[in-house]
Structure formats: C-alpha cells, structure tokens
Design a protein around this motif. Structure first.
Motif, short mmCIF file in Angstrom:
data_model
loop_
_atom_site.label_atom_id
_atom_site.label_comp_id
_atom_site.label_asym_id
_atom_site.label_seq_id
_atom_site.Cartn_x
_atom_site.Cartn_y
_atom_site.Cartn_z
N ALA A 71 0.81 -1.21 0.00
CA ALA A 71 0.00 0.00 0.00
C ALA A 71 0.85 1.26 0.00
O ALA A 71 0.45 2.29 -0.56
CB ALA A 71 -0.93 0.01 1.20
N SER A 72 2.04 1.22 0.60
CA SER A 72 2.84 2.43 0.77
C SER A 72 3.70 2.77 -0.44
O SER A 72 4.20 3.89 -0.54
CB SER A 72 3.75 2.28 1.99
OG SER A 72 4.71 1.25 1.77
N GLN A 73 3.90 1.84 -1.37
CA GLN A 73 4.81 2.13 -2.47
C GLN A 73 4.06 2.52 -3.74
O GLN A 73 4.59 2.43 -4.84
CB GLN A 73 5.72 0.95 -2.73
CG GLN A 73 5.07 -0.34 -3.20
CD GLN A 73 6.10 -1.45 -3.38
OE1 GLN A 73 7.28 -1.29 -3.10
NE2 GLN A 73 5.65 -2.58 -3.86
N GLY A 74 2.82 3.01 -3.59
CA GLY A 74 2.07 3.42 -4.76
C GLY A 74 2.76 4.50 -5.57
O GLY A 74 2.66 4.52 -6.79
N ASP A 75 3.44 5.44 -4.88
CA ASP A 75 4.18 6.48 -5.60
C ASP A 75 5.66 6.45 -5.25
O ASP A 75 6.38 7.42 -5.44
CB ASP A 75 3.60 7.86 -5.29
CG ASP A 75 3.77 8.25 -3.83
OD1 ASP A 75 4.08 7.36 -3.02
OD2 ASP A 75 3.59 9.43 -3.51
N GLY A 178 2.32 15.63 -7.02
CA GLY A 178 1.22 16.56 -7.19
C GLY A 178 -0.10 15.88 -6.94
O GLY A 178 -0.23 14.66 -7.12
N ARG A 179 -1.09 16.65 -6.53
CA ARG A 179 -2.43 16.10 -6.29
C ARG A 179 -3.48 17.11 -6.72
O ARG A 179 -3.35 18.32 -6.48
CB ARG A 179 -2.63 15.74 -4.82
CG ARG A 179 -4.04 15.23 -4.51
CD ARG A 179 -4.16 14.70 -3.10
NE ARG A 179 -5.54 14.34 -2.77
CZ ARG A 179 -6.12 13.20 -3.11
NH1 ARG A 179 -5.42 12.29 -3.79
NH2 ARG A 179 -7.36 12.93 -2.78
N LEU A 190 -0.13 12.43 -8.93
CA LEU A 190 0.92 12.25 -9.91
C LEU A 190 2.27 12.34 -9.21
O LEU A 190 2.44 13.11 -8.26
CB LEU A 190 0.85 13.32 -11.01
CG LEU A 190 -0.43 13.36 -11.85
CD1 LEU A 190 -0.42 14.59 -12.75
CD2 LEU A 190 -0.55 12.10 -12.69
N GLY A 191 3.23 11.55 -9.66
CA GLY A 191 4.56 11.58 -9.06
C GLY A 191 5.64 11.29 -10.08
O GLY A 191 5.39 10.64 -11.10
N ALA A 192 6.84 11.80 -9.82
CA ALA A 192 7.99 11.54 -10.68
C ALA A 192 9.24 11.57 -9.82
O ALA A 192 9.30 12.26 -8.80
CB ALA A 192 8.09 12.57 -11.80
N SER A 193 10.25 10.81 -10.24
CA SER A 193 11.49 10.73 -9.47
C SER A 193 12.66 10.44 -10.39
O SER A 193 12.52 9.70 -11.37
CB SER A 193 11.39 9.63 -8.41
OG SER A 193 12.64 9.38 -7.80
N VAL A 194 13.80 11.03 -10.08
CA VAL A 194 15.07 10.69 -10.75
C VAL A 194 16.10 10.49 -9.65
O VAL A 194 16.09 11.18 -8.63
CB VAL A 194 15.52 11.79 -11.73
CG1 VAL A 194 14.57 11.91 -12.90
CG2 VAL A 194 15.67 13.14 -11.03
N SER A 216 4.46 7.93 -11.62
CA SER A 216 3.32 7.24 -11.01
C SER A 216 2.04 8.03 -11.25
O SER A 216 2.05 9.26 -11.36
CB SER A 216 3.54 7.06 -9.50
OG SER A 216 3.62 8.30 -8.83
N PHE A 217 0.95 7.29 -11.33
CA PHE A 217 -0.38 7.88 -11.48
C PHE A 217 -1.32 7.12 -10.57
O PHE A 217 -1.36 5.88 -10.57
CB PHE A 217 -0.85 7.76 -12.94
CG PHE A 217 -2.28 8.19 -13.15
CD1 PHE A 217 -2.60 9.53 -13.25
CD2 PHE A 217 -3.30 7.26 -13.23
CE1 PHE A 217 -3.91 9.95 -13.43
CE2 PHE A 217 -4.62 7.65 -13.41
CZ PHE A 217 -4.93 9.00 -13.51
N GLY A 218 -2.06 7.85 -9.74
CA GLY A 218 -2.96 7.22 -8.80
C GLY A 218 -4.29 7.93 -8.72
O GLY A 218 -4.38 9.15 -8.95
N VAL A 219 -5.34 7.20 -8.41
CA VAL A 219 -6.67 7.75 -8.19
C VAL A 219 -7.22 7.15 -6.90
O VAL A 219 -6.88 6.02 -6.54
CB VAL A 219 -7.62 7.46 -9.37
CG1 VAL A 219 -7.16 8.19 -10.62
CG2 VAL A 219 -7.72 5.96 -9.64
#
Length: 304
Positions: A71-75, A178-179, A190-194, A216-219
C-alpha cells in the motif's frame, strides 16, 4: 539516532496527554490549539498530532504512520518486493511556514516479517504548496541498508530485492508529487522521481551504480485507491559495464496495485509487480539481476 526519530511518536504521547489536560487553560498554547473548532484549526490538525501553533499562523505537527509495503509504495521511486510481507513505519515532523506552504523532514523503516534481511532506512526532506484543491511538493530522499556487509548479506538473493536488485546498497533521489482533489472524497495523484541506485561490490552486473527514473499515477475514491507506477533503470552514464554486459541496456517495468481501507482499521491490497517488463537481466549462476518476473500479490494488514 534513527531509532530515536522512529520512536518520537511514543516519546511525545505524554506531552499530548498533558495538552489535553490543559485544554481549559486560556494561557496554555496547547490548550488554545486543542480547544479550537475544526474550522479554526490549522492544517496541522490534518497532518497528525499538533505540537505548537504561533500567533502568526505558523504551526508544528508530528505525523506517524504504519502501513503495508504494497500500500505504501504506490508512488515510491523504489520497488520493494510485496511478497516479502514487509511493513513500513514512518515519522514526519511538519512545519507550516505560510498558509499554503509547509516543510517536512521524516524517516522511515522497512522491516521484513521473517527477518530475512537487514532493515532499509529512508529519510526525506522537502516542502509542499497546497491551496486546498491543488498540491505540489518537492523533496530529496535517501534509502540505505543498515548493518555491516556480513556473509548473509553477500549471498546471492539473501537480501529482498529493491528495484529487482538483490545487491542493493543505497539510493538517492529527487522526488516531485502533485495532487488534484476532484471533491472531498476523491482525487488524482501524480509523481515523478530521478535518482541513482548504488550496488554492493561483486554484484553480477559488474557496475557500481544505476540511474533510475519513475513516474506514477494514482486515483482514490473514499477508502478505495489504485496506482500504476512505471520505472526504468540504466547503467550510470559514462561508466562501462562488466563482462558480458551491454552498457546500453535498460530495464523497464510497470507495477499496478489497488488498496481498500476497511472500516475496522484493516486494509486489503491486490496487485502485480512487473506486470509488464522489458530488458531481462543477465543470466548467471546466481540468477538474473535485476529480477523482473511478474509477481501477483494479495496482502491484508490489520492495525491493532
């Protein structure tokens, strides 16, 4: 020191209780904060235990959370194997700088139920802007495996994989999140990482580090939430690979997961890691690395 940060919520509980006792004292800062109505309360009330609030609207709050790995690694920019039944403990201190801006610093700890690997400790520092419906945050985070490089840690496959790598040692990443709130009960994330993943010496890839990127994209709607995460890894730019390894090779994967938070403080997570992947690792006597096998999972977590 890391254990101290992770145990902050327990250490501060007596002070919270004292604040509740002093709620009727008009000269007590804790009393003024705790006696506020929901409309008067600062954003600290939604972020955990309120610790302090100034006359100018600034505030300080403590947030603690326990969750399943799935559950915690969604983004999360890193992929931890959900089938290892790991749990994630996290503590954050949040500071309201302005009405719409807050900073945070936090630590997290990932433990495996059967103690088959050392703990993975993470830390993050960042800031978030929110106007109620929109939110945008930036942070810098690190993760590393605790303990000396003893024999069990050097054996192939002894360490549960991180990003499919059994030789994971540490990582550093820059994160953006972002949300957009559709209404009071649903939203889009929405999420992004480098960043860069560092490997233990003697790994089968023969390289010291890999560059990684993720989106990542979540709803979510009420207690139900879902996310899809895409990740890619490639050798560190300008560093040649080991024997039999193509330095231009990349590994890509997509994870998909759904979590349902139940009314009795439980949660059920269903999904698949590496639902789609490309660029399989080099086949060696120790097995392919990184491991990109498709892994479906079902996890149930109950808060006691």
């Amino acid at each position: 020191m890391r254990r101290l940060f992770l145990s902050l919520p327990l250490l501060l509980m007596p002070f919270v209780a004292a604040g509740q006792t002093a709620a009727n004292d008009p000269y007590s800062a804790a009393g003024r904060l705790l006696s506020q109505t929901p409309d008067q309360a600062s954003p600290a009330a939604a972020n955990g235990v309120p610790l302090w609030r100034g006359a100018d609207g600034r505030w300080l709050a403590l947030q603690s959370n326990s969750d399943t790995l799935a559950a915690s690694q969604g983004d999360s920019p890193l992929q931890f194997r959900a089938v290892d039944a790991a749990t994630v403990q996290s503590s954050d201190v949040r500071y309201g700088i302005a009405p719409n801006v807050q900073a945070h610093v936090g630590v997290s700890e990932r433990n495996w139920a059967n103690n088959q690997a050392p703990r993975v400790i993470g830390s993050e520092v960042g800031a978030t802007y929110s106007d109620g419906r929109y939110a945008l945050g930036l942070s810098v985070g690190t993760d590393n495996v605790q303990g000396a490089a003893t024999l069990p840690r050097l054996l192939p496959g002894a360490l549960p994989g991180v990003n499919g790598l059994s030789a994971f040692d540490s990582s550093t990443q820059l994160n953006a999140r972002g949300r957009f709130a559709l209404d009071g009960k649903s939203g889009i994330d929405l999420g992004a990482s480098v960043g860069r993943v560092r490997l233990l010496p003697g790994n089968v890839l023969g390289v010291n580090a890999l560059d990684q990127k993720s989106v990542s994209f979540g709803v979510d709607r009420g207690p139900l939430s879902g996310s899809i995460v895409g990740r890619t890894m490639a050798p560190e730019a300008g560093v040649p690979g080991g024997a039999g390894y193509n330095p231009d090779r990349r590994w890509n994967s997509i994870d998909l997961g759904v979590t349902w938070r139940l009314p009795w403080q439980g949660q059920l997570s269903v999904g698949a890691q590496n639902l789609w992947s490309s660029g399989n690792g080099v086949n060696t006597p120790a097995g392919p690395e990184p491991d990109q096998s498709r892994t479906p999972y079902v996890q149930y977590h109950q808060d006691l």
